[in-house]
Motif scaffolding. Sequence first.
Motif, PDB file in Angstrom:
ATOM      1  N   PHE B  99       5.623  -0.182   4.818  1.00 33.31           N
ATOM      2  CA  PHE B  99       4.894  -0.540   3.597  1.00 33.31           C
ATOM      3  C   PHE B  99       5.657  -0.002   2.386  1.00 33.31           C
ATOM      4  CE2 PHE B  99       1.526   0.400   0.428  1.00 33.31           C
ATOM      5  CZ  PHE B  99       1.063  -0.888   0.233  1.00 33.31           C
ATOM      6  N   GLY B 100       6.142   1.242   2.517  1.00 29.24           N
ATOM      7  CA  GLY B 100       6.970   1.821   1.454  1.00 29.24           C
ATOM      8  C   GLY B 100       8.217   0.988   1.217  1.00 29.24           C
ATOM      9  N   LEU B 101       8.803   0.486   2.300  1.00 35.36           N
ATOM     10  CA  LEU B 101      10.007  -0.348   2.169  1.00 35.36           C
ATOM     11  C   LEU B 101       9.698  -1.638   1.401  1.00 35.36           C
ATOM     12  CD1 LEU B 101      11.785  -0.067   5.638  1.00 35.36           C
ATOM     13  CD2 LEU B 101      12.485   0.898   3.454  1.00 35.36           C
ATOM     14  N   ILE B 102       8.521  -2.232   1.657  1.00 40.04           N
ATOM     15  CA  ILE B 102       8.142  -3.455   0.937  1.00 40.04           C
ATOM     16  C   ILE B 102       8.100  -3.189  -0.561  1.00 40.04           C
ATOM     17  CG2 ILE B 102       6.292  -5.100   0.496  1.00 40.04           C
ATOM     18  CD1 ILE B 102       5.538  -5.047   3.306  1.00 40.04           C
ATOM     19  N   LEU B 103       7.428  -2.084  -0.953  1.00 37.44           N
ATOM     20  CA  LEU B 103       7.350  -1.739  -2.374  1.00 37.44           C
ATOM     21  C   LEU B 103       8.757  -1.647  -2.953  1.00 37.44           C
ATOM     22  CD1 LEU B 103       4.674   1.104  -2.539  1.00 37.44           C
ATOM     23  CD2 LEU B 103       4.403  -1.313  -3.053  1.00 37.44           C
ATOM     24  N   PHE B 104       9.632  -0.970  -2.205  1.00 42.62           N
ATOM     25  CA  PHE B 104      10.997  -0.760  -2.668  1.00 42.62           C
ATOM     26  C   PHE B 104      11.728  -2.093  -2.842  1.00 42.62           C
ATOM     27  CE2 PHE B 104      15.480  -0.251  -1.444  1.00 42.62           C
ATOM     28  CZ  PHE B 104      15.907   0.539  -2.495  1.00 42.62           C
TER      29      PHE B 104
END
Lengths: 324, 304
Positions: B99-104
Motif C-alpha cells: 500500500f505504501g508502494l502504491i502511494l509512492f
Amino acid sequence: MREKIALALLFAAAVALPLIMRALDLPGGTGVATSILCLAFAASSLNLILGHGGMISFGHAAYYGIGAYTVGILWEHFRQQEPIFGLIPGTDQLLITLPAAMLTAGLAAAVIGALSLRTSGVQFIMITLAFAQMLFFLFVGLKAYGGDDGMTIRRRNAVPGLDLRDVDQLYWLVLGLLCAWLFLQWRIVGSRFGRVLEGIRQNERRMRAIGISPYPYKLAAFVIAGMGAGAAGALMANYMRFVSPDIMSWQKSGEIMVVVILGGIGTLLGPVLGAIALQGLEFFLGGITEHWAIILGPILVLVVLFGRGGIMALIRRLLGVRHG
Amino acid sequence: MALLAEQLLNGLQLGVMLFLLAAGLTLVFGIMGVINLAHGSLYMVGAFGAAVTAQVTGSWWLALLGGLLAAGVTGLLMELVVLRRLYARDHLDQVLATFGLILFFNQLMVLLFGRQPRFVALPAWFTGSVEIIPGVPYPSYRLLIIAVGLAVAAGLYVLIQRTRVGMLVRAGATHREMVRALGVDIRLLYTLVFGLGALLAGLAGIMAGPVFNVQIGMGEQILIQTFVVVVIGGIGSVRGALFGALLVGVVDTLLRGFVPGLLRGLLDASQADALGAALSSMGVYVLMALVLLIKPRGIFPAHA
C-alpha cells in the motif's frame, strides 16, 4: 503505575484541548482534533477484528461510509419532509441518527461478514475489499444523494442540551463517545468472548479442537467492528457536514488499516496514537512539499519492515513497561 | 445481434487485459505467497513508459520496448528492495508495505509527468476497423489486443507446462519448501517469476494506453477487478486466472452495455444511466460472492 499516570495525563490533555487551542489562538485546531478522533474511532473498531481477531479486513471504510451516509440521507429526507420509501421519516436528532448509523453499518457488516468469513487468508482480504468497492460504486450511482459529488448536510445534528454548531462541544461529544467505545472494547477484549477471539487469532485449528466453532465468534466481532465504524462515520459526517463516496474508497480502508499498524496493533490506545501520528505526519510533510505521499509511502514501508509493534511498543519501551 | 457481438468482443478484450494482470498476480501469490497490491502500479508504469516514449520518438515499436523496459526494471527493483523482505512476513505486512508502494508510485508519476491524463495515438496500421460479421465494423486495434492476449495465454501455457522453468514454477506453486529443499535456486526463480509478472502487467498497461486514458490511479482501478478475477479463478492457478478474466470481462461489459437500457424503461434517463452504471459496476462483485458461496476457494483451486 507509570502507565496509569501517562493515561491520566493524556486524558486530561485531551479534555483541555479546545481551551488550549483557544489560548494558543489556533481556532482550526479543535476541528482538526475532532476529525483525528473520528479516524481513531474507526481505526480502533478495525483493531477489534484486525488486532484481536486476526481478520484482515481491507474494506472497513465501507462501514465508516455507511454510518456517514446514514446521517446524510436522514438529514436529506428531514429537509425535504419526505419519508424514505414513504415509510421512514428523516431526522436531524443525533440520538436517532447515531444508533441508526450503527444499526445500518452493523447490518451491512453482518451480510458482508457472513459471506466473506467463509474464506480466509488472502481471499478474505480481497473479498472484503471487493465488497467495499461494490458499496462505493452503489453510492457513486445514487444520484438522488449526490452521486459522485457527494451531499452537503446543511446543519449538524441536534442533541438535547448541546449545540454542535460549536466545534468545542462537538469535540467533547466525540471524545466522550470515543472513550465510551474504548471502554466497551476493553471490556469485550477481556471477556470470555474476547479470549475466544484471541484464541482464534492465534490458532483456529486448536480452538476447533477444544470444541469452539470459530465462525459465529468471528462474525459477531465483525459486526461489532462494523457498528463501531458506523458510529465513527456518523460523527465524521457531522463534523464535515458533507458526505461523498470518497469516504468509503479503498484508499480510506488502507488509511484506517495504516493507522492501526502505525499506532500498535492489538493495543487499546494504539489506534488513537496512530491517528494522531498519521494526520500529524501528513500535515508536517504537506508543509514541506505538495508531493508528500512520495515520502509517506516509503515511511510506511519502513514502519512495516522494521518498526514492529508501532508507537505503542515504542512508548512501552520508553516508559520501561514490560509487555503483557 | 450486431450489438451483442460487439459487446462480446469488448468483453473478450477486457478479459484478456485482466488476464495479463491476473496471471502475474496469481503466479506471484502462488509461488512466493506474497499479495502485491502494487501490481497495478507496474501496469501504470508500463502505460506511462510507453506513452512518453511514443510522444518523444513517435515510434510504436520503441514505445512497446520503452513500456516493457520501464515495467520490467521497476518490477525488479521492487522485488529487490521491498518484496524480498516480505516473503516470510504475514499478509497484513505485505498489504501495508505494498500500500505504501502504491502511494509512492502514484505520486512519483505525478511528479514526473503531471496530473493530466495522457492520450496515446493508435499505431498507424491499426487505426481502421474490420468487418467481423458483414455490416458490423469493429476496431482492428481491439482485435489486436485480443490476439496478443490469447497468444500470451498460449505462450504461458507452453512455458508452464512444457519447459523446465515451468516445471519449477508448478512445483513451487504446489510445494514451495520441497522445491527449496531439493536445491533449486529459489531466489532466482522468485526473481524470474516476479519479472515475468511485471512484464505482463506492463504489456497490459501499454496496450491499454490507446483504449483508456493513461492516468494516475489507473492501476488501482484495474487491480481491484483483477483481485475479483483471481478470487473467482482460484488463487495460484493460471488456468483459473484465464477463465476468471474472460468471465469477468464479458459479464462486466455486457452488464454495462445492457443494464442502463433496461432501466430506462423504469426511470428517467439521467437517473437510469447513473443507477445502471452503478449496478453494472457492482455486477462482478455479486458474481464473485455467488462463486464463493458455492466454491470458497475459487473455481480452479491451485492447492486442491
